[in-house]
Design an enzyme around this catalytic site. Structure first.
Site, short mmCIF file in Angstrom:
data_model
loop_
_atom_site.label_atom_id
_atom_site.label_comp_id
_atom_site.label_asym_id
_atom_site.label_seq_id
_atom_site.Cartn_x
_atom_site.Cartn_y
_atom_site.Cartn_z
N SER A 103 29.75 15.11 101.92
CA SER A 103 30.94 15.86 102.31
C SER A 103 32.18 15.25 101.69
O SER A 103 32.23 14.03 101.43
CB SER A 103 31.09 15.86 103.83
OG SER A 103 32.35 16.38 104.23
N TYR B 15 31.52 11.68 111.86
CA TYR B 15 31.03 12.56 110.79
C TYR B 15 31.41 11.98 109.43
O TYR B 15 30.58 11.87 108.53
CB TYR B 15 31.61 13.96 110.97
CG TYR B 15 31.21 14.92 109.87
CD1 TYR B 15 29.96 15.52 109.87
CD2 TYR B 15 32.08 15.20 108.81
CE1 TYR B 15 29.58 16.38 108.86
CE2 TYR B 15 31.71 16.06 107.80
CZ TYR B 15 30.46 16.65 107.82
OH TYR B 15 30.08 17.51 106.80
#
Length: 236
Positions: A128, A142
């Site tokens: 990501s 995350y």
């Protein structure tokens, strides 16, 4: 001979698009989801032993040979910094287990398998933009999990390139999946889109095209590469 490929998190969004793109190139693909289905092996990656079980079943389904592992499964679940300590730690444990530990377990099995058969292989990890840019105050865990995935990818590439074991990572920004839809809505979609010079989020098929290239076509000299796909919202 078609490539034999395991794709995790394949039942929707980016994962489903990756499976479709790989199949269109003639690959033989086994997917993964929460439960068994046609072409899909069910495994709950929040459980510590699940990744090894998934690998064993995928290897059996693919007649004992996996050429490419695509780690796409992940969760994006917020936790407030002022949440009770038990909730905070549970959120971190769950996110790191699914996003990083399970991916690491599968990478380990893939490397061992590739070395045993002496034919090399490829790993494609879907990370990501958050690995480099960070994320919201509710998503420290995350961002940390995805940064770990990038570091793991580079370590594999450096450690095993001489054995023709190649590793790549893709770092999308926002992608138009159900998970991204919820986040965009919760954070004010127009404001978020204003931060993306392209003016829109990526589509799953765009990320799938990158993953497919890395899985099947990228030259070995690209091993260790981390490719961004974020509409120029973070340029490094």
């Amino acid at each position: 001979m078609p490539a034999h490929i395991l794709v995790t998190g394949s039942t929707r969004g980016i994962g489903a698009a990756i499976v479709e793109a790989l199949a269109a190139k003639g690959a033989r693909v086994v997917g993964h989801g929460r439960s068994d289905g046609p072409g899909v092996i069910g495994a709950d990656l929040s459980q510590p032993v699940a990744a090894d079980g998934l690998w064993d079943r995928a290897l059996e389904a693919l007649d004992g040979r996996v050429d490419v592992l695509v780690n796409n499964a992940g969760v994006f679940e917020g936790v407030a910094v002022d949440a009770p300590a038990d909730e905070w730690q549970a959120a971190w444990s769950r996110t790191l287990q699914i996003n990083l530990q399970a991916s690491a377990d599968l990478c380990r099995r893939a490397v061992l398998h590739f070395r045993e058969r002496e034919g090399g292989g490829r790993i494609v990890n879907i990370a990501s933009r958050a690995a480099y840019r960070g994320d919201s105050p509710a998503h420290w865990h995350y961002a940390a999990s995805k940064a770990g995935m990038v570091g793991m990818t580079k370590s594999i590439a450096r450690g095993y390139a001489r054995e023709e074991i190649l590793a790549f990572a893709v770092c999308p920004g926002f992608v138009m999946t159900g998970m991204a839809d919820d986040y965009l809505a919760s954070r004010g979609g127009d404001k978020l889109l204003a931060d993306i010079p392209l003016g829109r989020v990526a589509m799953p098929d765009e990320i799938a095209s990158i993953a497919t290239y890395l899985a099947l076509e990228a030259p070995p000299s690209m091993t260790g590469a981390v490719l961004d796909a974020n509409g120029a919202s973070f340029v490094r």
